[in-house]
Design an enzyme around this catalytic site. Structure first.
Site, PDB file in Angstrom:
ATOM      1  N   TYR A 150      18.377  -6.021 -89.353  1.00 54.77           N
ATOM      2  CA  TYR A 150      18.605  -4.595 -89.032  1.00 54.77           C
ATOM      3  C   TYR A 150      20.109  -4.287 -89.017  1.00 54.77           C
ATOM      4  CZ  TYR A 150      18.541  -0.222 -86.298  1.00 54.77           C
ATOM      5  OH  TYR A 150      18.730   1.068 -85.848  1.00 54.77           O
ATOM      6  N   LYS A 154      22.133  -1.549 -91.414  1.00 55.52           N
ATOM      7  CA  LYS A 154      22.973  -0.460 -90.933  1.00 55.52           C
ATOM      8  C   LYS A 154      24.437  -0.646 -91.374  1.00 55.52           C
ATOM      9  CE  LYS A 154      19.741   2.012 -88.922  1.00 55.52           C
ATOM     10  NZ  LYS A 154      19.349   3.343 -89.443  1.00 55.52           N
TER      11      LYS A 154
HETATM   12  N1  NAP Z   1      16.356   4.482 -80.796  1.00 59.02           N
HETATM   13  C1  NAP Z   1      17.480   3.777 -80.882  1.00 59.02           C
HETATM   14  O1  NAP Z   1      17.872   3.069 -79.926  1.00 59.02           O
HETATM   15  C2  NAP Z   1      18.311   3.843 -82.134  1.00 59.02           C
HETATM   16  C3  NAP Z   1      19.622   3.341 -82.076  1.00 59.02           C
HETATM   17  C4  NAP Z   1      20.412   3.385 -83.218  1.00 59.02           C
HETATM   18  C5  NAP Z   1      19.925   3.920 -84.387  1.00 59.02           C
HETATM   19  N2  NAP Z   1      18.636   4.395 -84.417  1.00 59.02           N
HETATM   20  C6  NAP Z   1      18.154   4.940 -85.694  1.00 59.02           C
HETATM   21  O2  NAP Z   1      17.670   6.256 -85.485  1.00 59.02           O
HETATM   22  C7  NAP Z   1      16.731   6.579 -86.507  1.00 59.02           C
HETATM   23  C8  NAP Z   1      15.521   7.240 -85.878  1.00 59.02           C
HETATM   24  O3  NAP Z   1      14.853   6.297 -85.048  1.00 59.02           O
HETATM   25  P1  NAP Z   1      14.208   6.708 -83.645  1.00 59.02           P
HETATM   26  O4  NAP Z   1      14.957   6.002 -82.597  1.00 59.02           O
HETATM   27  O5  NAP Z   1      14.034   8.162 -83.546  1.00 59.02           O
HETATM   28  O6  NAP Z   1      12.806   5.954 -83.746  1.00 59.02           O
HETATM   29  P2  NAP Z   1      11.317   6.480 -83.983  1.00 59.02           P
HETATM   30  O7  NAP Z   1      10.897   7.391 -82.883  1.00 59.02           O
HETATM   31  O8  NAP Z   1      10.532   5.257 -84.237  1.00 59.02           O
HETATM   32  O9  NAP Z   1      11.409   7.362 -85.321  1.00 59.02           O
HETATM   33  C9  NAP Z   1      11.532   6.764 -86.587  1.00 59.02           C
HETATM   34  C10 NAP Z   1      11.049   7.755 -87.615  1.00 59.02           C
HETATM   35  O10 NAP Z   1      11.253   7.166 -88.916  1.00 59.02           O
HETATM   36  C11 NAP Z   1      10.050   7.347 -89.645  1.00 59.02           C
HETATM   37  N3  NAP Z   1       9.911   6.395 -90.744  1.00 59.02           N
HETATM   38  C12 NAP Z   1       9.842   5.051 -90.701  1.00 59.02           C
HETATM   39  N4  NAP Z   1       9.672   4.573 -91.948  1.00 59.02           N
HETATM   40  C13 NAP Z   1       9.647   5.644 -92.774  1.00 59.02           C
HETATM   41  C14 NAP Z   1       9.509   5.810 -94.164  1.00 59.02           C
HETATM   42  N5  NAP Z   1       9.317   4.772 -94.999  1.00 59.02           N
HETATM   43  N6  NAP Z   1       9.563   7.073 -94.685  1.00 59.02           N
HETATM   44  C15 NAP Z   1       9.733   8.145 -93.879  1.00 59.02           C
HETATM   45  N7  NAP Z   1       9.821   8.045 -92.545  1.00 59.02           N
HETATM   46  C16 NAP Z   1       9.783   6.815 -92.016  1.00 59.02           C
HETATM   47  C17 NAP Z   1       8.951   7.219 -88.607  1.00 59.02           C
HETATM   48  O11 NAP Z   1       7.755   7.750 -89.155  1.00 59.02           O
HETATM   49  P3  NAP Z   1       6.274   7.207 -88.828  1.00 59.02           P
HETATM   50  O12 NAP Z   1       5.814   7.952 -87.598  1.00 59.02           O
HETATM   51  O13 NAP Z   1       5.492   7.544 -90.039  1.00 59.02           O
HETATM   52  O14 NAP Z   1       6.390   5.731 -88.576  1.00 59.02           O
HETATM   53  C18 NAP Z   1       9.554   8.052 -87.498  1.00 59.02           C
HETATM   54  O15 NAP Z   1       9.346   9.418 -87.750  1.00 59.02           O
HETATM   55  C19 NAP Z   1      16.443   5.271 -87.251  1.00 59.02           C
HETATM   56  O16 NAP Z   1      17.174   5.259 -88.462  1.00 59.02           O
HETATM   57  C20 NAP Z   1      16.975   4.210 -86.297  1.00 59.02           C
HETATM   58  O17 NAP Z   1      17.381   3.045 -86.985  1.00 59.02           O
HETATM   59  C21 NAP Z   1      17.833   4.376 -83.319  1.00 59.02           C
END
Ligand code: NAP
Length: 289
Positions: A150, A154
């Site tokens: 991961y 990133k």
């Molecule tokens: N939460 C954290 O601590 C954190 C920290 C740093 C960065 N981020 C980044 O923030 C972003 C959003 O994550 P989040 O924290 O909001 O988590 P989340 O609630 O799990 O949301 C992730 C979203 O990405 C979608 N997704 C996954 N694979 C996909 C694909 N192939 N095509 C289209 N959509 C897809 C998921 O859709 P489905 O419902 O269909 O699975 C969901 O809508 C990510 O890039 C993550 O790496 C998160």
């Protein structure tokens, strides 16, 4: 404001978490929103809001990217901002992951994000204006254990985005990076792809303890709305600023990282991730204001 003068944002991964909060915020601020999702048939809220459409977009399916972009332009006339938010984390020791798991991580977080850029850039270049906002992570600059793949995905988003800054400036297209620390979303639950117990088991003890600390860090994280507010600020910032962190954990660690040499910084990370340290001082570091 007439529809003609309202701005349009296309966001990937709006079924939950940061993408969903961002879709709500842009809509509340009067923007037209393409809140794209892998499975829009399950959507029951965003698609009822005025000025919001929910095209199907799976970042690993180029045809769905093309049709979501076309649907958005047909509905709203243009796209001003694209938020590449979709992503997930492969968690666990590298040796326990299959090649397919590693490839899938890059297919989504890196190649998928690149394909969305490929899909929207002709439009943004053509109108000589637009902003690409790529959601990277604090770990795109500060790698953490059990996130090695991961982290790498990133880091790739960081390198890709910074290169695009130069390529796109003569076309009036800006590129911005969002670097969240821990955010309380499905990231730590349903969305994560965790070590499945197969493969190399020598890491079992380390993995069990460390992932439980990571989950506790996640539970102390920022709210999705905090990340959405940073994305909103980036979308409305016409300065050349490129990086926007989210959360006190990301801000503090990114600051300290600039000051300390590698070995000292790594000692600090090791210490802050130990169960004992996390239960005493660590909670304070990761607890969001
Ligand atoms: N939460 C954290 O601590 C954190 C920290 C740093 C960065 N981020 C980044 O923030 C972003 C959003 O994550 P989040 O924290 O909001 O988590 P989340 O609630 O799990 O949301 C992730 C979203 O990405 C979608 N997704 C996954 N694979 C996909 C694909 N192939 N095509 C289209 N959509 C897809 C998921 O859709 P489905 O419902 O269909 O699975 C969901 O809508 C990510 O890039 C993550 O790496 C998160």
């Amino acid at each position: 404001m007439s529809a003609q003068h309202r701005k349009t944002v296309l966001i990937t991964g709006c079924s939950s978490g940061i993408g969903r909060a961002a879709a709500r915020l842009f809509q509340q601020q009067g923007w037209q929103v393409a809140a794209t999702q892998r499975n829009p048939a399950a959507e029951a809220e965003l698609n009822r809001l005025p000025g919001v459409i929910c095209p199907r977009l799976d970042v690993t399916d180029p045809a769905s990217i093309q049709s979501a972009v076309a649907e958005t332009i047909a509905a709203f006339g243009r796209i001003d901002v694209v938020v590449n938010n979709a992503g997930y984390a492969l968690m666990g020791a590298f040796e326990t992951h299959s090649e397919a798991q590693v490839r899938r991580q890059f297919e989504t977080n890196v190649f998928g994000l690149m394909e969305v850029c490929r899909g929207v850039l002709p439009h943004l270049r053509g109108q000589r204006a637009g902003t690409l906002i790529n959601v990277a992570s604090m770990v795109g600059r500060i790698p953490l254990p059990l996130y090695s793949v991961y982290n790498a995905s990133k880091f790739a988003v960081e390198g890709f985005s910074e290169g695009l800054v130069y390529e796109l400036e003569e076309f009036g297209v800006q590129v911005k990076l969002i670097e969240p620390g821990a955010v309380k979303t499905n990231f730590f639950g349903r969305s994560s792809d965790r070590a499945n117990g197969t493969g190399e088991t020598a890491y079992a003890h380390y993995t069990a303890e460390q992932l439980s600390v990571m989950d506790d860090i996640g539970a102390c994280g920022s709210e999705s709305e905090d990340a959405a507010a940073v994305i909103w600020a980036a979308a409305n910032d016409s300065s050349r600023r490129m990086r926007y962190s989210v959360g006190t954990d990301a801000k503090a660690l990114l600051f300290v990282r600039r000051l300390l040499p590698d070995a000292t910084f790594q000692r600090m990370i090791r210490l802050s991730l130990s169960r004992m340290a996390f239960n005493s001082v660590g909670r304070l570091l990761y607890k969001q204001a």
